[in-house]
Write a protein that holds these residues in place. Sequence first.
Motif, PDB file in Angstrom:
ATOM      1  N   GLN A 105       0.824  -1.202   0.000  1.00 24.70           N
ATOM      2  CA  GLN A 105       0.000   0.000   0.000  1.00 24.70           C
ATOM      3  C   GLN A 105       0.864   1.261   0.000  1.00 24.70           C
ATOM      4  O   GLN A 105       0.637   2.180  -0.797  1.00 24.70           O
ATOM      5  CB  GLN A 105      -0.904  -0.010   1.234  1.00 24.70           C
ATOM      6  N   GLY A 106       1.861   1.319   0.876  1.00 26.17           N
ATOM      7  CA  GLY A 106       2.693   2.512   0.996  1.00 26.17           C
ATOM      8  C   GLY A 106       3.485   2.800  -0.261  1.00 26.17           C
ATOM      9  O   GLY A 106       3.523   3.948  -0.744  1.00 26.17           O
ATOM     10  N   ILE A 107       4.120   1.775  -0.821  1.00 29.43           N
ATOM     11  CA  ILE A 107       4.923   1.971  -2.034  1.00 29.43           C
ATOM     12  C   ILE A 107       4.037   2.372  -3.203  1.00 29.43           C
ATOM     13  O   ILE A 107       4.415   3.201  -4.041  1.00 29.43           O
ATOM     14  CB  ILE A 107       5.724   0.693  -2.349  1.00 29.43           C
ATOM     15  N   LEU A 168       7.381   6.572   7.035  1.00 29.54           N
ATOM     16  CA  LEU A 168       8.190   7.523   6.266  1.00 29.54           C
ATOM     17  C   LEU A 168       7.804   7.499   4.788  1.00 29.54           C
ATOM     18  O   LEU A 168       7.763   8.545   4.131  1.00 29.54           O
ATOM     19  CB  LEU A 168       9.675   7.199   6.430  1.00 29.54           C
ATOM     20  N   ILE A 169       7.518   6.307   4.270  1.00 32.01           N
ATOM     21  CA  ILE A 169       7.064   6.191   2.881  1.00 32.01           C
ATOM     22  C   ILE A 169       5.755   6.956   2.685  1.00 32.01           C
ATOM     23  O   ILE A 169       5.578   7.683   1.695  1.00 32.01           O
ATOM     24  CB  ILE A 169       6.892   4.706   2.489  1.00 32.01           C
ATOM     25  N   LEU A 170       4.856   6.814   3.643  1.00 33.85           N
ATOM     26  CA  LEU A 170       3.568   7.499   3.565  1.00 33.85           C
ATOM     27  C   LEU A 170       3.737   9.018   3.684  1.00 33.85           C
ATOM     28  O   LEU A 170       3.035   9.784   3.006  1.00 33.85           O
ATOM     29  CB  LEU A 170       2.629   6.984   4.648  1.00 33.85           C
ATOM     30  N   LEU A 171       4.671   9.457   4.525  1.00 38.83           N
ATOM     31  CA  LEU A 171       4.952  10.892   4.621  1.00 38.83           C
ATOM     32  C   LEU A 171       5.495  11.422   3.298  1.00 38.83           C
ATOM     33  O   LEU A 171       5.128  12.524   2.856  1.00 38.83           O
ATOM     34  CB  LEU A 171       5.955  11.157   5.746  1.00 38.83           C
ATOM     35  N   ALA A 172       6.366  10.646   2.662  1.00 41.34           N
ATOM     36  CA  ALA A 172       6.891  11.038   1.350  1.00 41.34           C
ATOM     37  C   ALA A 172       5.767  11.088   0.312  1.00 41.34           C
ATOM     38  O   ALA A 172       5.721  11.995  -0.530  1.00 41.34           O
ATOM     39  CB  ALA A 172       7.982  10.070   0.905  1.00 41.34           C
ATOM     40  N   ALA A 173       4.857  10.121   0.376  1.00 41.38           N
ATOM     41  CA  ALA A 173       3.708  10.109  -0.538  1.00 41.38           C
ATOM     42  C   ALA A 173       2.822  11.324  -0.314  1.00 41.38           C
ATOM     43  O   ALA A 173       2.314  11.928  -1.262  1.00 41.38           O
ATOM     44  CB  ALA A 173       2.900   8.820  -0.343  1.00 41.38           C
ATOM     45  N   LEU A 174       2.647  11.707   0.962  1.00 40.98           N
ATOM     46  CA  LEU A 174       1.858  12.893   1.297  1.00 40.98           C
ATOM     47  C   LEU A 174       2.533  14.155   0.769  1.00 40.98           C
ATOM     48  O   LEU A 174       1.863  15.063   0.254  1.00 40.98           O
ATOM     49  CB  LEU A 174       1.674  12.973   2.811  1.00 40.98           C
ATOM     50  N   PHE A 175       3.858  14.220   0.880  1.00 43.72           N
ATOM     51  CA  PHE A 175       4.615  15.360   0.359  1.00 43.72           C
ATOM     52  C   PHE A 175       4.430  15.486  -1.158  1.00 43.72           C
ATOM     53  O   PHE A 175       4.185  16.579  -1.683  1.00 43.72           O
ATOM     54  CB  PHE A 175       6.096  15.205   0.698  1.00 43.72           C
TER      55      PHE A 175
END
Length: 244
Positions: A105-107, A168-175
Amino acid sequence: MIPYTNILWAAVALFGLHLASLYNYLLFHSIAEIFSVVISGSIFMIAWNSRQIINNNYILFLGIAYLFVGCVDLAHILAFKGMALFRGFDANLPTQLWIVGRYLQGISLLAAPLFLKRQFNPAAVFRIFCIATLLLLAAVFYGVFPVCFIEGKGLTPFKIYSEYVISLILLAALFLLFKHREQFDQAVLSLFSWSFAATIVSELAFTFSVVVYDLSNLICHYFKIVSFYLIYKAINETGLQNPY
């Protein structure tokens, strides 16, 4: 964006789930996870069947991804402690499947912005997800995937660190989502953002889990339900309500 009546019904549903958890945690877990599996399938159906009218490859990519996230979550339900469907496995199996689903999901959420302005072959992406999911499931069931839970001890370092990596992956996706915010309707952007945030809270809550039936596991599933509902609503508005 979300009518107060919907919020009220959601609160009633969550309270009902809490009562179910008090009666039987396995019942609560099954209902919560089945909800996410159904939502995953619905997201895929909306994105796939509206691909000719919305012309949004971000939504289509997520739709395909969530179908396979839902498949892994279904395996997680069947493997959960107390279901007794997979002989010879303990609580490590559903924990491994949880991590596989969350990485997938995150990736996928991180990769989705790449397709905002790029075309891709949906059938080819479908096949890639299918192969990747089968390989991950094979790694879990054949003992290749790292141990995530040890009976009597709790979560392994790999599991805990994985939750932080996924966050952290999800934070990057949010960014990246906010970086491309001009590509989204404001309401849809907000729904995606809150969904990502709820997923991060869900992952962090799981880092405190000691047994599979504890409070952190309960909170984790509450936030997962919220996350899946919000992303479903975002894709539903993009794929069905707005075009019509």
